[in-house]
Design a protein around this motif. Structure first.
Motif, PDB file in Angstrom:
ATOM      1  N   ILE A 195      12.044  10.353  -0.916  1.00 31.08           N
ATOM      2  CA  ILE A 195      13.051  11.178  -0.242  1.00 31.08           C
ATOM      3  C   ILE A 195      14.090  11.618  -1.272  1.00 31.08           C
ATOM      4  N   THR A 196      14.393  12.910  -1.324  1.00 35.32           N
ATOM      5  CA  THR A 196      15.368  13.396  -2.300  1.00 35.32           C
ATOM      6  C   THR A 196      15.949  14.729  -1.852  1.00 35.32           C
ATOM      7  N   HIS A 197      17.083  15.096  -2.413  1.00 35.68           N
ATOM      8  CA  HIS A 197      17.646  16.435  -2.207  1.00 35.68           C
ATOM      9  C   HIS A 197      17.459  17.288  -3.456  1.00 35.68           C
ATOM     10  N   ASP A 198      16.808  16.716  -4.474  1.00 37.99           N
ATOM     11  CA  ASP A 198      16.743  17.322  -5.805  1.00 37.99           C
ATOM     12  C   ASP A 198      15.341  17.859  -6.090  1.00 37.99           C
ATOM     13  N   MET A 199      15.207  19.177  -6.176  1.00 40.23           N
ATOM     14  CA  MET A 199      13.908  19.783  -6.451  1.00 40.23           C
ATOM     15  C   MET A 199      13.396  19.432  -7.853  1.00 40.23           C
ATOM     16  N   ALA A 200      14.313  19.187  -8.785  1.00 42.34           N
ATOM     17  CA  ALA A 200      13.897  18.815 -10.134  1.00 42.34           C
ATOM     18  C   ALA A 200      13.177  17.466 -10.126  1.00 42.34           C
ATOM     19  N   VAL A 201      13.659  16.530  -9.294  1.00 45.34           N
ATOM     20  CA  VAL A 201      13.007  15.226  -9.162  1.00 45.34           C
ATOM     21  C   VAL A 201      11.609  15.395  -8.588  1.00 45.34           C
ATOM     22  N   GLU A 209       0.821  -1.204   0.000  1.00 46.96           N
ATOM     23  CA  GLU A 209       0.000   0.000   0.000  1.00 46.96           C
ATOM     24  C   GLU A 209       0.861   1.263   0.000  1.00 46.96           C
ATOM     25  N   LEU A 210       2.111   1.125   0.469  1.00 41.62           N
ATOM     26  CA  LEU A 210       3.025   2.264   0.538  1.00 41.62           C
ATOM     27  C   LEU A 210       4.440   1.811   0.214  1.00 41.62           C
ATOM     28  N   ILE A 211       5.138   2.613  -0.599  1.00 38.40           N
ATOM     29  CA  ILE A 211       6.558   2.405  -0.855  1.00 38.40           C
ATOM     30  C   ILE A 211       7.306   3.647  -0.393  1.00 38.40           C
ATOM     31  N   ILE A 212       8.354   3.434   0.396  1.00 39.33           N
ATOM     32  CA  ILE A 212       9.221   4.530   0.836  1.00 39.33           C
ATOM     33  C   ILE A 212      10.516   4.417   0.039  1.00 39.33           C
ATOM     34  N   ALA A 213      10.808   5.447  -0.747  1.00 41.21           N
ATOM     35  CA  ALA A 213      11.992   5.437  -1.614  1.00 41.21           C
ATOM     36  C   ALA A 213      12.980   6.491  -1.102  1.00 41.21           C
ATOM     37  N   ASP A 214      14.142   6.033  -0.633  1.00 40.78           N
ATOM     38  CA  ASP A 214      15.138   6.928  -0.039  1.00 40.78           C
ATOM     39  C   ASP A 214      16.227   7.247  -1.056  1.00 40.78           C
ATOM     40  N   GLU A 215      16.066   8.343  -1.773  1.00 44.91           N
ATOM     41  CA  GLU A 215      17.004   8.820  -2.794  1.00 44.91           C
ATOM     42  C   GLU A 215      17.446   7.697  -3.746  1.00 44.91           C
ATOM     43  N   PRO A 216      16.506   7.002  -4.380  1.00 42.61           N
ATOM     44  CA  PRO A 216      16.859   5.838  -5.197  1.00 42.61           C
ATOM     45  C   PRO A 216      17.517   6.164  -6.526  1.00 42.61           C
ATOM     46  N   THR A 217      17.512   7.430  -6.936  1.00 44.48           N
ATOM     47  CA  THR A 217      18.080   7.777  -8.245  1.00 44.48           C
ATOM     48  C   THR A 217      19.319   8.659  -8.139  1.00 44.48           C
ATOM     49  N   THR A 218      19.831   8.848  -6.930  1.00 42.47           N
ATOM     50  CA  THR A 218      20.953   9.774  -6.724  1.00 42.47           C
ATOM     51  C   THR A 218      22.188   9.377  -7.518  1.00 42.47           C
ATOM     52  N   ALA A 219      22.485   8.066  -7.571  1.00 39.68           N
ATOM     53  CA  ALA A 219      23.724   7.608  -8.206  1.00 39.68           C
ATOM     54  C   ALA A 219      23.594   7.422  -9.723  1.00 39.68           C
ATOM     55  N   LEU A 220      22.427   7.733 -10.281  1.00 39.30           N
ATOM     56  CA  LEU A 220      22.191   7.497 -11.702  1.00 39.30           C
ATOM     57  C   LEU A 220      22.414   8.762 -12.513  1.00 39.30           C
ATOM     58  N   ASP A 221      22.787   8.599 -13.780  1.00 42.10           N
ATOM     59  CA  ASP A 221      22.921   9.776 -14.636  1.00 42.10           C
ATOM     60  C   ASP A 221      21.532  10.303 -14.983  1.00 42.10           C
ATOM     61  N   VAL A 222      21.465  11.509 -15.499  1.00 41.86           N
ATOM     62  CA  VAL A 222      20.194  12.215 -15.678  1.00 41.86           C
ATOM     63  C   VAL A 222      19.228  11.446 -16.584  1.00 41.86           C
ATOM     64  N   THR A 223      19.735  10.881 -17.670  1.00 36.15           N
ATOM     65  CA  THR A 223      18.867  10.165 -18.610  1.00 36.15           C
ATOM     66  C   THR A 223      18.261   8.927 -17.974  1.00 36.15           C
ATOM     67  N   VAL A 224      19.096   8.122 -17.314  1.00 36.87           N
ATOM     68  CA  VAL A 224      18.608   6.904 -16.658  1.00 36.87           C
ATOM     69  C   VAL A 224      17.699   7.269 -15.494  1.00 36.87           C
ATOM     70  N   GLN A 225      18.046   8.321 -14.776  1.00 37.12           N
ATOM     71  CA  GLN A 225      17.217   8.778 -13.664  1.00 37.12           C
ATOM     72  C   GLN A 225      15.802   9.075 -14.123  1.00 37.12           C
ATOM     73  N   ARG A 226      15.681   9.783 -15.220  1.00 39.04           N
ATOM     74  CA  ARG A 226      14.348  10.142 -15.728  1.00 39.04           C
ATOM     75  C   ARG A 226      13.562   8.896 -16.138  1.00 39.04           C
ATOM     76  N   GLN A 227      14.242   7.916 -16.736  1.00 40.16           N
ATOM     77  CA  GLN A 227      13.584   6.667 -17.111  1.00 40.16           C
ATOM     78  C   GLN A 227      13.067   5.937 -15.878  1.00 40.16           C
ATOM     79  N   VAL A 228      13.898   5.861 -14.842  1.00 35.47           N
ATOM     80  CA  VAL A 228      13.516   5.155 -13.617  1.00 35.47           C
ATOM     81  C   VAL A 228      12.357   5.871 -12.931  1.00 35.47           C
ATOM     82  N   LEU A 229      12.391   7.189 -12.889  1.00 34.13           N
ATOM     83  CA  LEU A 229      11.306   7.952 -12.272  1.00 34.13           C
ATOM     84  C   LEU A 229       9.993   7.747 -13.015  1.00 34.13           C
ATOM     85  N   ARG A 230      10.083   7.727 -14.334  1.00 34.86           N
ATOM     86  CA  ARG A 230       8.878   7.521 -15.141  1.00 34.86           C
ATOM     87  C   ARG A 230       8.272   6.146 -14.858  1.00 34.86           C
TER      88      ARG A 230
END
Length: 344
Positions: A217-223, A180-201
């Motif tokens: 959870i993130t430090h990135d306002m763009a995310v 019912e709930l997933i907690i994601a703790d900065e899961p895309t921090t180590a990825l490059d921008v292109t892969v990050q966007r794919q994973v987020l999508r």
């Protein structure tokens, strides 16, 4: 919003948490309140040391029992009082009803076991199905994560996969028991921008189709701008601003939120230096009186020596049904609209 989506899956109210250390304690969380409703994607954003990961870990009570002190407040996960729950109660929640995606997949996955075996173990631990059914479900989940050769990937070890592929595996595992709930703790921090966007999508699409709520959870306002419905901005263990993502992103009110937006590369002018927030996060063992941000703020005055409460904006909102709140004596309404378009 429907009645179903108004149902909270995570509620934190006035939580104060400290870590005892030699000669004192670290005030990690200071009166934190946040809520995630069913089917929502909610972001928590802030610098390192703001309390984001502590909030996420405490939500699932993954912190060692003797490592922290709850000063006050309440935390309910799917109706369960997390602070006073037994270990057995927490085990019934973790994995089956609430899952977590960690920042570094190489550390989260067992390097000595093949991907398929790890996924099937998780599935069969929480669901009464056969090994063959578990294997089929695991392969289907990997295919939903747009892994074309899913059957082959199941036969590989984590070190044989790229970082982006490993992160997709972790997301598939998180959804495997239909939580019912997933907690994601900065899961895309180590990825490059292109892969990050794919994973987020992929994460957003799967969460929407399954009706799963996500605390991201993130430090990135763009995310946050790409993924989340609502956002909480944290600083020095406090929630200092909250509201609908489009509102907070387009018109941040707290000077710290404005600073985060100005520091984002997406908002910078070509060939110009990005604006950085002066100073650093205060020492959590010796927090200043009043507003924790006042030592770095250009709008501070004598009133800021008193702690501001998180409250609705007193200035005229640009949104008719605004629910934006800010903990600041001198809130701004600065236009800082992100240039990135949201994920579909």
């Amino acid at each position: 919003m429907t009645e179903q989506h108004n149902r909270p899956v995570l509620e934190i109210e006035g939580l104060r948490l400290a870590f005892p250390v030699y000669g004192g304690e670290i005030s990690a969380l200071n009166d934190v309140s946040l809520r995630v409703n069913a089917g929502e994607i909610v972001g928590v954003v802030g610098e390192s040391g703001s309390g984001k990961s502590v909030t996420a870990m405490m939500a699932m009570r993954l912190l060692p029992d003797d490592s922290f002190i709850i000063k006050s407040g309440a935390l309910r996960l799917l109706g369960t009082d997390v602070v006073n729950a037994s270990d057995k109660q927490m085990r019934t929640l973790r994995g089956a009803r609430v899952a977590m995606i960690f920042q570094e997949p190489m550390n989260a996955l067992n390097p000595t076991r093949k991907i398929g075996r790890q996924m099937c173990e998780v599935i069969r631990l929480h669901q009464k199905i056969s090994q063959k059914e578990a294997e089929k479900k695991a392969q289907n989940l990997l295919e939903e994560m747009q892994i074309g050769d899913a059957a082959q990937v199941m036969q590989r070890y984590p070190f044989e996969l790229s970082g982006g592929m490993r992160q997709r595996v972790l997301i598939a595992m998180a959804f495997s028991c239909e939580p019912e709930l997933i907690i994601a703790d900065e899961p895309t921090t180590a990825l490059d921008v292109t892969v990050q966007r794919q994973v987020l999508r992929l994460l957003r699409r799967k969460a929407r189709s399954s009706g799963t709520a996500v605390l991201f959870i993130t430090h990135d306002m763009a995310v946050v701008s790409q993924l989340c419905d609502r956002v909480y901005v944290m600083y020095a263990g406090n929630v200092i601003e909250s509201g609908a993502t489009e509102e907070v992103i387009a018109h941040p009110a707290h000077p710290y939120s404005i600073g985060l937006m100005q520091a984002a590369p997406e908002n910078g002018e070509p060939r110009s230096e990005l604006k950085a927030i002066a100073g650093t996060v205060p020492n959590l063992a010796k927090l200043p009186t009043g507003c924790a941000f006042r030592g770095r703020c250009t709008h501070g005055d004598a009133q800021c020596q008193q702690s501001p409460a998180l409250s609705p904006l007193t200035v005229e909102s640009l949104y008719i049904h605004s629910q934006q709140q800010v903990a600041c004596w001198h809130p701004q309404r600065e236009a800082a609209e992100m240039t990135q378009e949201p994920l579909r």
